[in-house]
Design an enzyme around this catalytic site. Sequence first.
Site, mmCIF file in Angstrom:
data_model
loop_
_atom_site.group_PDB
_atom_site.id
_atom_site.type_symbol
_atom_site.label_atom_id
_atom_site.label_comp_id
_atom_site.label_asym_id
_atom_site.label_seq_id
_atom_site.Cartn_x
_atom_site.Cartn_y
_atom_site.Cartn_z
ATOM 1 N N HIS A 58 2.041 9.071 -9.086
ATOM 2 C CA HIS A 58 2.188 7.686 -9.542
ATOM 3 C C HIS A 58 3.668 7.303 -9.669
ATOM 4 O O HIS A 58 4.067 6.183 -9.338
ATOM 5 C CB HIS A 58 1.516 7.495 -10.900
ATOM 6 C CG HIS A 58 0.039 7.720 -10.890
ATOM 7 N ND1 HIS A 58 -0.556 8.775 -11.536
ATOM 8 C CD2 HIS A 58 -0.978 7.024 -10.306
ATOM 9 C CE1 HIS A 58 -1.861 8.722 -11.371
ATOM 10 N NE2 HIS A 58 -2.149 7.675 -10.630
ATOM 11 N N GLN A 82 -16.215 1.441 -9.809
ATOM 12 C CA GLN A 82 -16.051 2.417 -8.729
ATOM 13 C C GLN A 82 -16.589 3.802 -9.076
ATOM 14 O O GLN A 82 -16.414 4.748 -8.307
ATOM 15 C CB GLN A 82 -14.592 2.513 -8.301
ATOM 16 C CG GLN A 82 -13.652 3.085 -9.330
ATOM 17 C CD GLN A 82 -12.199 2.853 -8.958
ATOM 18 O OE1 GLN A 82 -11.711 1.731 -8.967
ATOM 19 N NE2 GLN A 82 -11.504 3.922 -8.593
ATOM 20 N N VAL A 198 2.218 13.083 -2.679
ATOM 21 C CA VAL A 198 3.077 14.015 -3.417
ATOM 22 C C VAL A 198 2.254 15.254 -3.734
ATOM 23 O O VAL A 198 1.101 15.146 -4.164
ATOM 24 C CB VAL A 198 3.618 13.375 -4.709
ATOM 25 C CG1 VAL A 198 4.469 14.364 -5.498
ATOM 26 C CG2 VAL A 198 4.417 12.116 -4.373
ATOM 27 N N ARG A 209 -7.312 14.239 -11.532
ATOM 28 C CA ARG A 209 -8.438 15.144 -11.732
ATOM 29 C C ARG A 209 -8.044 16.619 -11.644
ATOM 30 O O ARG A 209 -8.855 17.494 -11.964
ATOM 31 C CB ARG A 209 -9.546 14.834 -10.724
ATOM 32 C CG ARG A 209 -10.251 13.501 -10.989
ATOM 33 C CD ARG A 209 -11.412 13.272 -10.029
ATOM 34 N NE ARG A 209 -12.229 12.129 -10.428
ATOM 35 C CZ ARG A 209 -12.053 10.887 -9.978
ATOM 36 N NH1 ARG A 209 -11.080 10.638 -9.112
ATOM 37 N NH2 ARG A 209 -12.836 9.909 -10.387
#
Length: 325
Positions: A58, A82, A198, A209
């Site tokens: 992020h 989702q 990354v 996760r």
Amino acid sequence: MTVGTSVGTTVGTDGVNGSGMPGLTRTVHTKAELDAALAGRIGEVAVVMTMGALHDGHLALIRAARHAARTVVVTIFVNPLQFGPNEDFDRYPRTLESDVALCAEADVDIVFAPEVAEVYPGGQPMIRVTPGEMGEVLEGAFRPGFFTGVLTVVNKLLNLTRPDLAFFGQKDAQQLALIRRMVVDLNMGIEIVGVPTVREPDGLALSSRNRYLSDVERRTALAMSAALAAGARERTPREIRAAAAAVLAESTAEDRTKADSSAGPEHNGAPADPPLVLDYLALVDPRDFHEVAEDHRGPAVLALAARVGATRLIDNAPLNLGEEN
């Protein structure tokens, strides 16, 4: 540094952000607060959409946005649309306070962290954005309704934040392709920027996760990046698929034994760590995410998804067939 997440919270750092004031990151939770925070700002606005539990992946998106735009908005919203009925919505990590602190350190101007009722004020939306054929394969086939939930919330957050640019990670390659297609097909006039995946030092693609994985599960999960690397060393579609599948076979075989016997003789010959349960391994055209033909030349994506224990992970490698990868 003092961190809080109440209405209109401002967090200070030593940087200089798009507000023109030294390192002020403002956290807002409602559309009205977001409108007020964006009012009067000059120059381009960039948005980075997240579900929180921020990590270096992020932060790479935020750095790219910070380099490209005068104002950077980060959204933090765990989107219920989702998640399927048997997925991890309830246990998905929610770490808003530490996320805001990371955003402040990265010179983010605005953190928009709405509640579900703010994004979906009428409850479950009657009108949703459906992904079409490209969203029915791979992730769409294994997670029915997933991309409808993603595109619906991305569309809403783009309307709320009104950016010039939006930054998304290439790790979610099919999602990125669908968002690009949506923005073009709906004439939204926003530039979608993909940022390379990354990875951890051991090669595992960064994901919120990953924190679910035990040490032994993590070792099993490393077969995913190893498979992609093996495939990327080959040249033809047949060779690429075969090389990646061969690596994965070592982690999915039921009779695989531990390669590391350092745990002690009592473990020698014991069952392997929880095996990879493969959902798919596919070499696809990034324009439609259908499998490429053997004579395909040009861009391709080697994509895979698998479960390790209770955790589902995805990864991919962008390739250019006909050239050295």
